[in-house]
Write a protein that holds these residues in place. Sequence first.
Motif: not given
Length: 161
Positions: A5, A7, A9, A42, A48
């Motif tokens: 997982s 993320t 930015y 993803m 997406r």
Amino acid sequence: LRDVSLTVYPRQVVALLGPSGSGKTTLLNVIGCILGASSGSMALDGERVIEDGRWLRSDLRRLRLDKIGFIFQFHNLIPFLDATENVALVLRLAGKDAETARARAIELLDYLEVGNRRSAMPAKLSGGEAQRVAIARALANRPRIILADEPTAALDSKRAG
């Protein structure tokens, strides 16, 4: 890969650390839409692209061309194109005219201090010069995402830092 997982930015730099064989390159290849995922989802740049392990886009080449710059451990330059042509090719594929593509390529090669080698074929470049040409190529389209897999391995300590 299992249970990943992540993320990231805008303007954030993330480094993946781990022993050889731990999946760092595989993860970069999934993020770069080179390898698919058998499950999960993803999104790249808010879109997406994988859901339940299947691709949601049919034009992955265009996605990579428009949004992702790749810098690999080995330069992967096209051997029959000179340094300028290797960088300009990405821009030409994206639809830029030859003059604009060449000007941007020269700008980047100069910035990365290999402008004096712009007419050299990859076989005539040192490892560090070839890698800087590959970095210029990755930056050419001003990608939103840059994926780098040990990009400084061939560079000297002054340029790697």
